[in-house]
Design a protein around this motif. Structure first.
Motif, PDB file in Angstrom:
ATOM      1  N   LEU A   1       0.626  -1.056   0.151  1.00 36.15           N
ATOM      2  CA  LEU A   1       0.027   0.028  -0.493  1.00 36.15           C
ATOM      3  C   LEU A   1       0.827   1.222  -0.108  1.00 36.15           C
ATOM      4  CD1 LEU A   1      -2.796  -1.183   2.460  1.00 36.15           C
ATOM      5  CD2 LEU A   1      -2.960  -0.414   0.519  1.00 36.15           C
ATOM      6  N   LEU A   2       2.196   1.306   0.572  1.00 35.50           N
ATOM      7  CA  LEU A   2       3.006   2.364   0.468  1.00 35.50           C
ATOM      8  C   LEU A   2       4.159   1.868  -0.733  1.00 35.50           C
ATOM      9  CD1 LEU A   2       4.008   2.306   4.117  1.00 35.50           C
ATOM     10  CD2 LEU A   2       2.404   3.953   3.617  1.00 35.50           C
TER      11      LEU A   2
ATOM     12  N   LEU B   1       4.206  -5.744   4.061  1.00 31.95           N
ATOM     13  CA  LEU B   1       3.710  -4.760   5.165  1.00 31.95           C
ATOM     14  C   LEU B   1       4.824  -3.802   4.828  1.00 31.95           C
ATOM     15  CD1 LEU B   1       2.920  -7.666   7.363  1.00 31.95           C
ATOM     16  CD2 LEU B   1       1.597  -6.422   6.699  1.00 31.95           C
ATOM     17  N   GLY B   2       4.991  -3.445   4.600  1.00 28.65           N
ATOM     18  CA  GLY B   2       6.128  -1.403   4.205  1.00 28.65           C
ATOM     19  C   GLY B   2       6.693  -2.475   5.269  1.00 28.65           C
ATOM     20  N   THR B   3       7.423  -2.952   5.506  1.00 22.41           N
ATOM     21  CA  THR B   3       8.839  -3.370   6.619  1.00 22.41           C
ATOM     22  C   THR B   3       8.435  -3.134   7.914  1.00 22.41           C
ATOM     23  OG1 THR B   3       9.628  -1.035   6.682  1.00 22.41           O
ATOM     24  CG2 THR B   3      11.650  -2.970   4.472  1.00 22.41           C
ATOM     25  N   GLY B   4       7.253  -3.412   8.067  1.00 23.32           N
ATOM     26  CA  GLY B   4       6.181  -3.704   9.683  1.00 23.32           C
ATOM     27  C   GLY B   4       5.590  -1.485   9.483  1.00 23.32           C
ATOM     28  N   LEU B   5       6.086  -1.132   8.785  1.00 23.75           N
ATOM     29  CA  LEU B   5       5.091   0.552   9.171  1.00 23.75           C
ATOM     30  C   LEU B   5       3.748   0.196   9.324  1.00 23.75           C
ATOM     31  CD1 LEU B   5       7.456   1.715   6.869  1.00 23.75           C
ATOM     32  CD2 LEU B   5       7.052   2.725   8.595  1.00 23.75           C
ATOM     33  N   LEU B   6       3.177  -0.822   8.101  1.00 21.07           N
ATOM     34  CA  LEU B   6       2.128  -0.956   7.964  1.00 21.07           C
ATOM     35  C   LEU B   6       1.116  -1.372   9.251  1.00 21.07           C
ATOM     36  CD1 LEU B   6       1.431  -1.773   3.805  1.00 21.07           C
ATOM     37  CD2 LEU B   6       0.634   0.538   5.099  1.00 21.07           C
TER      38      LEU B   6
ATOM     39  N   ASP C   1       1.805  10.060   7.959  1.00 22.93           N
ATOM     40  CA  ASP C   1       0.745   9.976   7.993  1.00 22.93           C
ATOM     41  C   ASP C   1       0.082   9.487   7.053  1.00 22.93           C
ATOM     42  OD1 ASP C   1       1.485  12.502   9.298  1.00 22.93           O
ATOM     43  OD2 ASP C   1       1.554  13.785   7.408  1.00 22.93           O
ATOM     44  N   ALA C   2       0.533   8.414   6.032  1.00 28.12           N
ATOM     45  CA  ALA C   2       0.199   7.751   5.183  1.00 28.12           C
ATOM     46  C   ALA C   2      -0.052   6.634   6.116  1.00 28.12           C
ATOM     47  CB  ALA C   2       1.073   7.148   4.152  1.00 28.12           C
ATOM     48  N   VAL C   3       0.467   5.871   6.940  1.00 27.08           N
ATOM     49  CA  VAL C   3       0.102   4.518   7.587  1.00 27.08           C
ATOM     50  C   VAL C   3      -1.502   4.285   8.516  1.00 27.08           C
ATOM     51  CG1 VAL C   3       0.488   3.401   9.562  1.00 27.08           C
ATOM     52  CG2 VAL C   3       2.362   3.998   7.532  1.00 27.08           C
ATOM     53  N   ALA C   4      -1.251   6.369   8.586  1.00 29.11           N
ATOM     54  CA  ALA C   4      -2.462   6.534   9.333  1.00 29.11           C
ATOM     55  C   ALA C   4      -3.455   5.967   9.102  1.00 29.11           C
ATOM     56  CB  ALA C   4      -1.922   8.101  10.262  1.00 29.11           C
ATOM     57  N   ALA C   5      -3.791   6.495   7.378  1.00 23.92           N
ATOM     58  CA  ALA C   5      -4.601   6.971   6.695  1.00 23.92           C
ATOM     59  C   ALA C   5      -4.577   5.242   6.359  1.00 23.92           C
ATOM     60  CB  ALA C   5      -3.885   7.301   5.562  1.00 23.92           C
ATOM     61  N   TYR C   6      -4.165   4.497   6.466  1.00 25.92           N
ATOM     62  CA  TYR C   6      -4.350   3.113   6.447  1.00 25.92           C
ATOM     63  C   TYR C   6      -5.055   2.962   7.634  1.00 25.92           C
ATOM     64  CZ  TYR C   6      -2.772   3.483   1.477  1.00 25.92           C
ATOM     65  OH  TYR C   6      -2.067   3.786   0.199  1.00 25.92           O
TER      66      TYR C   6
ATOM     67  N   LEU D   1      -9.321   2.333   0.608  1.00 31.63           N
ATOM     68  CA  LEU D   1      -7.665   2.314   0.179  1.00 31.63           C
ATOM     69  C   LEU D   1      -6.997   2.665  -0.933  1.00 31.63           C
ATOM     70  CD1 LEU D   1      -7.553  -1.804   1.788  1.00 31.63           C
ATOM     71  CD2 LEU D   1      -6.775   0.323   2.689  1.00 31.63           C
ATOM     72  N   ASP D   2      -8.155   2.566  -1.906  1.00 33.84           N
ATOM     73  CA  ASP D   2      -7.265   3.072  -3.261  1.00 33.84           C
ATOM     74  C   ASP D   2      -7.626   5.167  -2.785  1.00 33.84           C
ATOM     75  OD1 ASP D   2      -6.724   1.608  -4.860  1.00 33.84           O
ATOM     76  OD2 ASP D   2      -9.055   1.296  -5.426  1.00 33.84           O
ATOM     77  N   ALA D   3      -8.711   5.613  -2.229  1.00 34.85           N
ATOM     78  CA  ALA D   3      -8.713   6.797  -1.784  1.00 34.85           C
ATOM     79  C   ALA D   3      -6.995   7.505  -1.073  1.00 34.85           C
ATOM     80  CB  ALA D   3     -10.014   7.299  -0.812  1.00 34.85           C
ATOM     81  N   ALA D   4      -6.877   6.329   0.091  1.00 35.00           N
ATOM     82  CA  ALA D   4      -5.885   6.686   0.981  1.00 35.00           C
ATOM     83  C   ALA D   4      -4.486   7.196   0.155  1.00 35.00           C
ATOM     84  CB  ALA D   4      -5.867   5.923   1.388  1.00 35.00           C
ATOM     85  N   HIS D   5      -4.151   6.035  -1.518  1.00 37.42           N
ATOM     86  CA  HIS D   5      -3.281   6.300  -1.694  1.00 37.42           C
ATOM     87  C   HIS D   5      -2.786   7.716  -2.711  1.00 37.42           C
ATOM     88  CE1 HIS D   5       0.047   4.958  -4.684  1.00 37.42           C
ATOM     89  NE2 HIS D   5      -1.076   5.273  -5.697  1.00 37.42           N
ATOM     90  N   LYS D   6      -4.168   7.726  -3.403  1.00 36.08           N
ATOM     91  CA  LYS D   6      -4.507   8.824  -4.350  1.00 36.08           C
ATOM     92  C   LYS D   6      -4.225   9.903  -2.738  1.00 36.08           C
ATOM     93  CE  LYS D   6      -7.339   7.062  -7.446  1.00 36.08           C
ATOM     94  NZ  LYS D   6      -9.026   7.592  -7.205  1.00 36.08           N
ATOM     95  N   ALA D   7      -4.749  10.386  -1.625  1.00 45.10           N
ATOM     96  CA  ALA D   7      -4.023  10.921  -1.279  1.00 45.10           C
ATOM     97  C   ALA D   7      -2.189  11.547  -0.624  1.00 45.10           C
ATOM     98  CB  ALA D   7      -4.710  11.220   0.437  1.00 45.10           C
TER      99      ALA D   7
END
Length: 348
Positions: free
Chosen positions: A213-214, A239-244, A275-280, A337-343
């Motif tokens: 996702l990241l 998992l983005g090296t655990g970030l997600l 900030d991206a992780v927070a959105a997900y 999830l797509d909306a979070a990616h666009k943001a």
């Protein structure tokens, strides 16, 4: 566990793949062997390694240790070797600890395969991958400055042909079954496909690039190429090296975590990524989903995906991943999830 075709090989693999890069550093041999048993018992039939593993850190003293640990398990569980598809990789150019950093060539391929076979204590590697293109790569944040220049095209293509001939010889010997790439580009993958078909050599079955996702660099040219050419993605760092998972939010750095050993997470740590992780995490919370399960389930929806490679440092982490193996995401969740990616595009 869903099963997916490994390119056009006729081999079927689970859409979750057990990554082993911590076997021998963060993960003890006893825990690694327990993970093998748990994964196979849960329906995972795909295990990914590399001759340079383990990591965190990569060191001269531990090179090859992951394959040795898997080999010890194979030796002790000979009846189960046929229960799973074993993948490993040729390190390629630049890692001085392995063949003095020699590139991938017709000479180094048989040497590397013989070494892996010996360490893995197996007669055949099911999927043999090239870890890095000799000419360089856009992966691991190199997309910000990598330029596809400085290489003679004829030399690059000549090396590819030489490597395909060497791979065919290994197939003929029964040492490998299928061929895959890693950290490759659309142009490079297309050339491997074209040359293999021209030569009647092993056709690339898979490509192992970062995807989550990241990190959605795969969603454009690579996605189109892979869908039309039946070259499926094996996603690393889903998992983005655990970030997600959310474990690093708010400045947290759990003891023994990857961030405790690699503070910048290979260039992934930034103000924007949190900030991206927070959105997900917000999407997961709104739908009462575990963020780890959600991130892996999302990867498995992608039309070009063969398998998402996850790493579990501990048995407990593996148990947690397996608990969400059957999760299916709703259309509403996918849209959010797509909306979070666009943001939050390209947060690292």
């Amino acid at each position: 566990m869903q099963m997916k075709p490994l390119g056009r090989t006729g081999i079927m693999v689970s859409d979750l793949c057990l990554g082993t890069m911590t076997f021998g550093t963060q993960t003890s041999e006893a825990d690694a062997h327990r993970q093998m048993e748990m994964a196979l018992d849960a329906g995972i039939n795909f295990v990914d390694a590399a001759e340079m593993y383990p990591v965190n850190p990569v060191s001269k003293e531990t090179i090859g240790r992951t394959e040795e640990i898997l080999g010890n398990w194979n030796a002790a569980n000979a009846a189960r070797r046929g229960d799973y598809i074993l993948a490993t990789k040729h390190s390629g150019e630049g890692l001085s600890f392995v063949r003095d950093g020699a590139p991938i060539t017709g000479k180094t391929i048989p040497e590397a395969i013989e070494g892996s076979l010996k360490r893995l204590q197996t007669e055949c590697i099911d999927l043999y991958q090239f870890h890095w293109p000799n000419r360089g790569s856009y992966m691991f944040r190199q997309n910000w400055d990598f330029a596809p220049t400085g290489h003679n095209t004829d030399d690059v293509l000549g090396n590819m042909q030489e490597c395909l001939e060497a791979l065919q010889a290994q197939v003929d010997k029964g040492n490998i079954r299928a061929f895959g790439l890693s950290n490759e580009s659309a142009w490079g993958t297309a050339q491997w496909v074209r040359l293999a078909e021209k030569m009647g050599a092993p056709r690339v079955a898979s490509i192992q690039n970062e995807y989550s996702l990241l990190c959605r660099l795969f969603d454009t040219d690579m996605a189109e190429l892979c869908v039309h050419e039946d070259v499926g993605l094996m996603a690393f760092s889903p998992l983005g090296t655990g970030l997600l998972t959310g474990k690093y939010q708010g400045g947290a750095v759990p003891d023994g975590s990857r961030m405790s050993l690699s503070p910048e997470l290979g260039g992934r740590k930034s103000d924007r990524v949190f900030d991206a992780v927070a959105a997900y995490l917000d999407v997961a919370a709104r739908h009462s989903l575990d963020p780890t399960h959600m991130a892996l389930a999302w990867c498995r929806t992608r039309p070009f995906m063969i398998s998402a490679i996850f790493g579990a440092t501990t048995v407990e982490q593996l148990e947690h991943v397996l608990a969400g193996a059957d999760l299916t995401l709703s259309d509403e969740v996918l849209a959010e999830l797509d909306a979070a990616h666009k943001a939050h595009p390209m947060p690292y």
